[in-house]
Design a protein around this motif. Structure first.
Motif, PDB file in Angstrom:
ATOM      1  N   LEU A 372      12.381  46.943  32.657  1.00  0.00           N
ATOM      2  CA  LEU A 372      12.676  46.420  33.996  1.00  0.00           C
ATOM      3  C   LEU A 372      13.969  47.029  34.533  1.00  0.00           C
ATOM      4  CD1 LEU A 372      11.879  42.609  33.505  1.00  0.00           C
ATOM      5  CD2 LEU A 372      10.418  44.371  34.511  1.00  0.00           C
ATOM      6  N   LYS A 373      14.046  47.071  35.872  1.00  0.00           N
ATOM      7  CA  LYS A 373      15.252  47.532  36.543  1.00  0.00           C
ATOM      8  C   LYS A 373      15.688  46.476  37.551  1.00  0.00           C
ATOM      9  CE  LYS A 373      14.066  52.432  36.110  1.00  0.00           C
ATOM     10  NZ  LYS A 373      13.811  53.710  36.847  1.00  0.00           N
ATOM     11  N   LEU A 376      14.285  43.786  41.449  1.00  0.00           N
ATOM     12  CA  LEU A 376      12.843  43.543  41.416  1.00  0.00           C
ATOM     13  C   LEU A 376      12.415  42.683  42.606  1.00  0.00           C
ATOM     14  CD1 LEU A 376      12.536  42.623  37.620  1.00  0.00           C
ATOM     15  CD2 LEU A 376      11.891  44.797  38.680  1.00  0.00           C
ATOM     16  N   VAL A 414       6.147  41.510  39.057  1.00  0.00           N
ATOM     17  CA  VAL A 414       7.418  42.063  39.538  1.00  0.00           C
ATOM     18  C   VAL A 414       7.582  43.531  39.168  1.00  0.00           C
ATOM     19  CG1 VAL A 414       8.561  39.818  39.503  1.00  0.00           C
ATOM     20  CG2 VAL A 414       8.641  41.270  37.465  1.00  0.00           C
ATOM     21  N   ALA A 415       6.778  44.023  38.207  1.00  0.00           N
ATOM     22  CA  ALA A 415       6.885  45.419  37.763  1.00  0.00           C
ATOM     23  C   ALA A 415       5.600  45.762  37.019  1.00  0.00           C
ATOM     24  CB  ALA A 415       8.113  45.608  36.856  1.00  0.00           C
ATOM     25  N   HIS A 436       6.596  44.560  29.840  1.00  0.00           N
ATOM     26  CA  HIS A 436       7.003  45.701  30.671  1.00  0.00           C
ATOM     27  C   HIS A 436       7.582  46.843  29.847  1.00  0.00           C
ATOM     28  CE1 HIS A 436       6.372  43.280  34.288  1.00  0.00           C
ATOM     29  NE2 HIS A 436       7.041  42.306  33.685  1.00  0.00           N
ATOM     30  N   SER A 442       8.095  39.297  31.432  1.00  0.00           N
ATOM     31  CA  SER A 442       8.218  38.380  32.578  1.00  0.00           C
ATOM     32  C   SER A 442       7.182  37.277  32.395  1.00  0.00           C
ATOM     33  CB  SER A 442       8.011  39.116  33.904  1.00  0.00           C
ATOM     34  OG  SER A 442       6.729  39.702  33.970  1.00  0.00           O
ATOM     35  N   ALA A 460       2.978  47.077  39.879  1.00  0.00           N
ATOM     36  CA  ALA A 460       4.012  46.285  40.540  1.00  0.00           C
ATOM     37  C   ALA A 460       3.464  45.773  41.865  1.00  0.00           C
ATOM     38  CB  ALA A 460       5.260  47.136  40.781  1.00  0.00           C
ATOM     39  N   TRP A 494      18.210  39.901  38.292  1.00  0.00           N
ATOM     40  CA  TRP A 494      17.254  41.018  38.266  1.00  0.00           C
ATOM     41  C   TRP A 494      16.451  41.101  39.556  1.00  0.00           C
ATOM     42  CZ3 TRP A 494      16.670  44.538  34.270  1.00  0.00           C
ATOM     43  CH2 TRP A 494      17.443  44.296  33.155  1.00  0.00           C
ATOM     44  N   LEU A 495      16.310  39.980  40.248  1.00  0.00           N
ATOM     45  CA  LEU A 495      15.520  39.985  41.480  1.00  0.00           C
ATOM     46  C   LEU A 495      16.364  40.464  42.661  1.00  0.00           C
ATOM     47  CD1 LEU A 495      13.685  36.545  41.048  1.00  0.00           C
ATOM     48  CD2 LEU A 495      12.734  38.833  40.660  1.00  0.00           C
TER      49      LEU A 495
END
Length: 497
Positions: A372-373, A376, A414-415, A436, A442, A460, A494-495
């Motif tokens: 994840l990055k 998101l 989300v991804a 992920h 998630s 995503a 993260w969001l």
């Protein structure tokens, strides 16, 4: 044309044919590789589902001694989720059948137009032949010069071939129209079946919703009491922790299996490359031998042609003309047989089209998912309730967040990743977990319906569930968590905004 020029032309044709076959072979290899990857993806998805089913069984055995009021809702909430997912599948099947019917209608109109053109072409050929008064017998019995007879017979051969080609084209178009009619009939039948199943599923959905409301009303008081008990929340956290730990182990086993499979495919590719190199070397040697042989034969033909005298009489010319006509007819018959074989293969492919094949599974990226990055997208848009790490009003700490929104709202991934859990879990209702990569998970809880299954690869933003209030919740909303290496992390960091 000299022997050298002929030899160059022969070599050029051979090179073109070899290039064409190489292109066909490359395309076939590409299709074969894709089919093999899809088959391997199906196998890995099945293996992952077996592992998750075993994990679910272990969790159920550990929880067998406990009883909570929300457990009474499991059957109806799981049934509602399954029915909703089936309704989505039926809707997709309906759209696919309708799209195919539209394509069939377009193809049918095109084939009918072609049929009219072919019939007009045949009528014109018959009128022209009748008006000319020519036939093989009148040409042979005319007493004309043998060269003129040969020309007339050659012309009649071309006319006959053109008429035969037109008749074959008309027969092919009629067969295509019949195949399209059968496909359309199969699709219309499929649409009727889909409509019937949809109505049945909707009736069952209403029945399960009524059952859910009935059970919820009967345990309402007990649910309110248990929601305020700190030990209930503690057990929920422990339950989630055991699930994540088991999933981490299952994911590690799956990744090890995929790594071994990649190594096997790499070794297989290297072996095939070596074999292809050796085959090309043998082909080059054979081509060199054939070229040398061709040079010898060309030289022999040149010597024979130099000694041959031109002795062609009128009778010999007529005989050669008849032989040319027979050769043209033989070639026409051979071409007809080849076209018939090609037509059979094309019809077999068309007849296979009506069946709705099982959709090939989406393939994960070759190197796996990259984690994840930050930034998101939110899984749903709604009011954020509860803050990560803060105390809950009824005891315990928030491990994630709750996004309050209307029931039935689409929940989005989300991804990109792979679904590793999709079932009912005590305290969280219908829950879905996505891997992920790089040990990031998630978690989406309280869902009304789960639209994906274990092993499915998601993009995503793809819809994976719908918002609900399962697991004994009072208001609809989405429970959302992010975990890294099994440890909860603050989702809001993260969001994106």
């Amino acid at each position: 044309m000299t022997g050298t020029a002929k030899l160059r032309r022969l070599a050029g044709c051979a090179a073109l044919i070899a290039g064409a076959w190489a292109g066909v072979a490359a395309a076939a290899d590409s299709s074969a590789v894709l089919a093999a990857r899809q088959e391997q993806a199906r196998k890995q998805r099945s293996e992952l589902r077996v592992r998750i089913q075993k994990l679910q069984k272990d969790i159920d055995q550990q929880e067998a001694s406990r009883h909570e009021a929300a457990d009474a809702l499991q059957a109806s909430e799981s049934a509602i989720s399954s029915i909703d997912r089936r309704l989505v599948e039926l809707a997709d099947q309906k759209h696919a059948a309708e799209d195919d019917l539209a394509r069939i209608a377009t193809d049918t109109a095109a084939r009918r137009k072609e049929l009219a053109a072919r019939q007009a072409e045949l009528a014109a050929q018959l009128r022209s032949e009748y008006a000319s008064g020519l036939s093989p017998w009148t040409a042979l019995l005319s007493g004309n010069d043998p060269q003129a007879i040969g020309r007339e017979l050659g012309y009649l051969g071309y006319v006959s071939k053109a008429r035969a080609d037109t008749l074959r084209a008309i027969r092919r178009v009629l067969q295509e129209l019949e195949s399209l009619r059968a496909r359309a009939e199969a699709r219309r039948k499929e649409l009727l079946e889909v409509a019937q199943q949809t109505e049945q599923q909707k009736e069952e959905l209403e029945r399960q919703k009524a059952e859910h409301q009935k059970v919820l009303a009967s345990i309402d008081a007990q649910l309110k009491q248990q929601r305020g008990q700190a030990h209930t929340l503690e057990h929920n956290d422990q339950r989630m922790g055991r699930l994540i730990e088991g999933l981490d182990q299952a994911i590690a086993q799956q990744r090890e299996a995929e790594r071994k499979e990649r190594e096997r495919r790499k070794a297989e590719a290297e072996r095939k490359a070596r074999e292809a190199l050796e085959a090309r070397r043998r082909q080059a040697e054979q081509a060199a031998r054939q070229a040398a042989q061709a040079r010898k034969e060309a030289q022999a033909r040149q010597e024979a042609q130099a000694q041959q005298q031109a002795q062609e009489q009128a009778q010999e010319q007529a005989r050669q003309a008849r032989e040319q006509v027979e050769a043209a007819r033989a070639q026409a018959r051979q071409a007809e047989a080849q076209k018939a074989e090609a037509e059979k293969a094309r019809q077999a492919q068309q007849q296979a089209a009506p069946a709705a094949p099982q959709a090939a599974p989406s393939l994960p990226p070759p190197g796996g998912f990259s984690g994840l990055k930050h930034g998101l997208p939110y899984p749903v848009h709604g009011e954020v309730q509860g803050r990560f790490g803060m105390s809950r009003p009824d005891g315990g700490l928030w491990r994630g967040i709750v996004l309050r929104t209307a029931a039935g709202t689409a929940v989005h991934a989300v991804a990109p990743g792979r679904v590793v859990y999709a079932s009912w879990l005590r305290g969280f209702g219908n829950i879905l977990i996505i891997d992920h990569g790089d040990k990031y998970l998630s978690i989406y809880g309280y869902n009304q319906s789960l639209l994906k299954q274990v092993g499915d690869v998601v993009r995503a933003g793809e819809t994976i569930a719908t918002v609900g209030a399962t697991g004994g919740q009072v208001e609809p909303g989405l429970y959302f968590e992010i975990r890294h290496a099994g440890v909860p992390v603050n989702p809001l960091l993260w969001l994106g905004h």
